[in-house]
Design an enzyme around this catalytic site. Sequence first.
Site, PDB file in Angstrom:
ATOM      1  N   ASP A 169      -7.609 -16.025  29.889  1.00 26.27           N
ATOM      2  CA  ASP A 169      -8.574 -14.926  29.781  1.00 26.27           C
ATOM      3  C   ASP A 169      -9.800 -15.199  30.641  1.00 26.27           C
ATOM      4  OD1 ASP A 169      -7.134 -13.415  28.137  1.00 26.27           O
ATOM      5  OD2 ASP A 169      -8.294 -13.785  26.309  1.00 26.27           O
ATOM      6  N   GLU A 183      18.976  -5.676  -3.747  1.00 23.70           N
ATOM      7  CA  GLU A 183      17.723  -6.344  -3.363  1.00 23.70           C
ATOM      8  C   GLU A 183      16.648  -5.282  -3.225  1.00 23.70           C
ATOM      9  OE1 GLU A 183      18.591  -8.116   0.394  1.00 23.70           O
ATOM     10  OE2 GLU A 183      20.192  -9.331  -0.461  1.00 23.70           O
ATOM     11  N   LYS A 203      13.812  -3.357  -1.095  1.00 22.46           N
ATOM     12  CA  LYS A 203      13.647  -3.059   0.328  1.00 22.46           C
ATOM     13  C   LYS A 203      12.177  -3.321   0.662  1.00 22.46           C
ATOM     14  CE  LYS A 203      15.050   0.246   3.810  1.00 22.46           C
ATOM     15  NZ  LYS A 203      13.826   0.503   4.549  1.00 22.46           N
ATOM     16  N   ASP A 244       8.769  -3.701   2.649  1.00 20.58           N
ATOM     17  CA  ASP A 244       8.164  -2.809   3.627  1.00 20.58           C
ATOM     18  C   ASP A 244       7.337  -3.617   4.622  1.00 20.58           C
ATOM     19  OD1 ASP A 244       7.480  -0.514   4.855  1.00 20.58           O
ATOM     20  OD2 ASP A 244       5.996   0.116   3.376  1.00 20.58           O
ATOM     21  N   TYR A 291      16.752 -11.966   4.179  1.00 18.62           N
ATOM     22  CA  TYR A 291      17.723 -11.183   3.415  1.00 18.62           C
ATOM     23  C   TYR A 291      19.133 -11.180   4.005  1.00 18.62           C
ATOM     24  CZ  TYR A 291      16.168  -7.645   6.776  1.00 18.62           C
ATOM     25  OH  TYR A 291      15.831  -6.983   7.920  1.00 18.62           O
ATOM     26  N   LYS A 334      15.709   5.072  -1.532  1.00 17.58           N
ATOM     27  CA  LYS A 334      14.246   5.144  -1.382  1.00 17.58           C
ATOM     28  C   LYS A 334      13.622   5.692  -2.660  1.00 17.58           C
ATOM     29  CE  LYS A 334      13.193   4.162   3.014  1.00 17.58           C
ATOM     30  NZ  LYS A 334      12.778   5.096   4.008  1.00 17.58           N
ATOM     31  N   CYS A 375     -29.740   9.272   3.369  1.00 14.96           N
ATOM     32  CA  CYS A 375     -29.122   8.078   2.797  1.00 14.96           C
ATOM     33  C   CYS A 375     -29.298   8.073   1.272  1.00 14.96           C
ATOM     34  CB  CYS A 375     -29.761   6.837   3.404  1.00 14.96           C
ATOM     35  SG  CYS A 375     -29.191   5.321   2.638  1.00 14.96           S
ATOM     36  N   CYS A 389     -31.856   4.872   0.641  1.00 18.48           N
ATOM     37  CA  CYS A 389     -33.264   4.787   1.069  1.00 18.48           C
ATOM     38  C   CYS A 389     -33.796   6.145   1.499  1.00 18.48           C
ATOM     39  CB  CYS A 389     -33.407   3.790   2.215  1.00 18.48           C
ATOM     40  SG  CYS A 389     -32.652   4.388   3.735  1.00 18.48           S
ATOM     41  N   CYS A 428     -26.741   5.434   8.245  1.00 23.62           N
ATOM     42  CA  CYS A 428     -28.153   5.333   7.893  1.00 23.62           C
ATOM     43  C   CYS A 428     -28.754   4.394   8.932  1.00 23.62           C
ATOM     44  CB  CYS A 428     -28.304   4.753   6.485  1.00 23.62           C
ATOM     45  SG  CYS A 428     -29.961   4.153   6.162  1.00 23.62           S
ATOM     46  N   CYS A 473     -33.373  -0.379   4.547  1.00 24.42           N
ATOM     47  CA  CYS A 473     -32.458   0.178   3.546  1.00 24.42           C
ATOM     48  C   CYS A 473     -31.900  -0.995   2.711  1.00 24.42           C
ATOM     49  CB  CYS A 473     -31.328   0.927   4.245  1.00 24.42           C
ATOM     50  SG  CYS A 473     -30.163   1.663   3.120  1.00 24.42           S
TER      51      CYS A 473
END
Length: 665
Positions: free
Chosen positions: A35, A111, A113, A115, A223, A310, A404, A407, A422, A428
């Site tokens: 980089d 089993e 499922k 996600d 799995y 599902k 706000c 305040c 704000c 604040c």
Amino acid sequence: MDIRKRMDELINLINKYNEAYYQNNESLISDLAFDQLLHELHKLENENPLFALTDSPTQKVGGTITKQFKSVTHRFPMLSLGNTYNENDLKEFDALIKKTLGDEKYEYICELKFDGVALSFWYQNGKLIKGVTRGDGIRGDDITNNVKTIKSIPHSITDQIFPVEFELRGEGFMPNHIFEQINYERSLTGEQLLANPRNSASGTFKMQDSSIVAQRNLDCYIYAYLGFDNPFQTHEESLIKLFDLGFPISQTWEKCSDIESVLAYIEKWTTKRNDLPLNTDGIVIKINDYGQQERLGFTAKSPRWAISFKYPSEIAKTELLSISYQVGRTGNITPVANLNPVYLAGTMIKRASIHNANEMTRLDLHEGDMVFIEKGGEIIPKITGVDMSIRNPEKPIFTFPTNCPDCNSELLRVEGEANHYCMNDSFCPTQIKGKIEHFIQRKALNIENLGVETIDLLFDKSIIKDVGDLYKLTSFDFFGLDGFQSKSIQNIVNSIEKSKTVPFRKVLFGLGIRHVGATIAEKLVLEFKSINNLRDASYEELIAVPEIGDRIALSIIAFFSKPDNIDLINRLEQSNVQLSEDILELEQESTSLEGKSFVISGVFQNFDRDGLRDKIILNGGKVVSSISSKLDYLIAGDNMGPSKLEKANQLAIKIITEEEFLNLL
Ligand code: IVH
């Protein structure tokens, strides 16, 4: 040095590193150093546009290049599963199995499922050699370094039952509590929140810097076992054996001898799945016997021996009582719906986020509305709509406040941004307390022993008014305050003192400049090295830094244009808080490898290759790409290239293992 010569040199170097990376899968340089080179080139091109080449590496992919992942062809395609949504669909699936298998007895393994993100793990001679994403099912990305950060996945196994080559499939995921923690930290910096654990996992697995991936504590459930010479007769056997060997197998699976018990499994997990550390969106039903799986075979897209069910996404309807407006640390205002408590997906819901004014307008929320709330992939439920059929037309619409709630100063909405802010960030109270909490957190100044309650108390008693005042605190300030004993007071004072050694990049993050999260702070320190240089940086200089765009640059300029902030920085400086850092120099760990050169080859237990390279550099050593007679050490990992080994032997180079390397340090 002649600018043009330096630019040529940079282009050659970057091209060389890119080629090694893309063609030979060899990382000759750490991401950080890469980089830096790219950034230096970018900067020189901006300053000397006449010398900039049209085919410069900075021109590939939107102005900056990032290292990309190598694409890998799956040995067994990664298929998807057919979906079912109700009992009838499942019974049809079962009938088809029965018809194909004729008189044979069969069993299912059920089993959950999970996600997350489908991953493939390649093992060779007992070693984990590759981790690959699903991609398009035929080809995926080689994300081995990132996959190796999953602590629960063994990198090597010695059990003799496995063939030379086999594959495991599983679901990589971000545990819900990690997701919540990250979003909490992001909310403190005003960074954009991650949408849900699944997206967060898939985004994290695709990050270039595996040290950041490692911090995110991704996890996985295996799995499936795949491979020729399968040592198992059934899926069940594979799950048991892999679990015994320490692989992460979720202990939620069950063997079912008929479709009725499958339905009972579905029923059982409908709500119980909410207690798991990750989201699940259904269950997967698989034929247990591998021989039968083979006979049932595959369609073009999915196996005939498995199917998913599902769960319907859970929706609740409840009354919207009111909307509160929360003030964040950076002054961002978030509307939050207060609801008549209702039970949804395992928890009692009293509040739901509405995110911002746009979302409020979209939902067209009126007082007294009955709203639908849903828990999708997200943890925090959201309002998805209003039951218009029972809206009371007399009731007024909710409008976003102009001032706000804390305040009372006027709110501002920046053109093109969704959030209201704000702007009273010096007075604040909620913002100031939030800024102090942000400053002391682990990722910033890491001031242990000082909790949110203590900050509230010290602020409310006017003992501190900003983070600068922390460094003026003495034991005397705590006298007369309830609940503090001399030991705990001393601990607080000590940890504040200790924070004076925290490196500048963390201090910069701790200052809580809007849109400057931990990673951006690091990039800024890499470039500007001190708070004074950063303060003096022009807009052009700021946006020349990779990943710093218009929004961040303007926010930094706005921060330094406020006299209060300049005053704070002066006070921090007087208190000897670190306000400058040369990242590479400061990270130096030792000089134990000074004058020694290393070639790295193969895969390692304790490091990914970038990590090992950084370790060498940080201890004074040098990493070179090819073996020559001048080389001091070849660090040999698993599966190292045979040609390297041969050459090292020919030249009598010292070949050391990872352990021997660690002993050198
Ligand atoms: S078995 C041939 N088991 O669901 C496919 N998949 O549509 C075999 N998934 O993205 C997949 N949990 O990553 C299987 N217990 C489980 C699973 C599971 C989640 C995902 C999988 C894939 C999708 C399949």
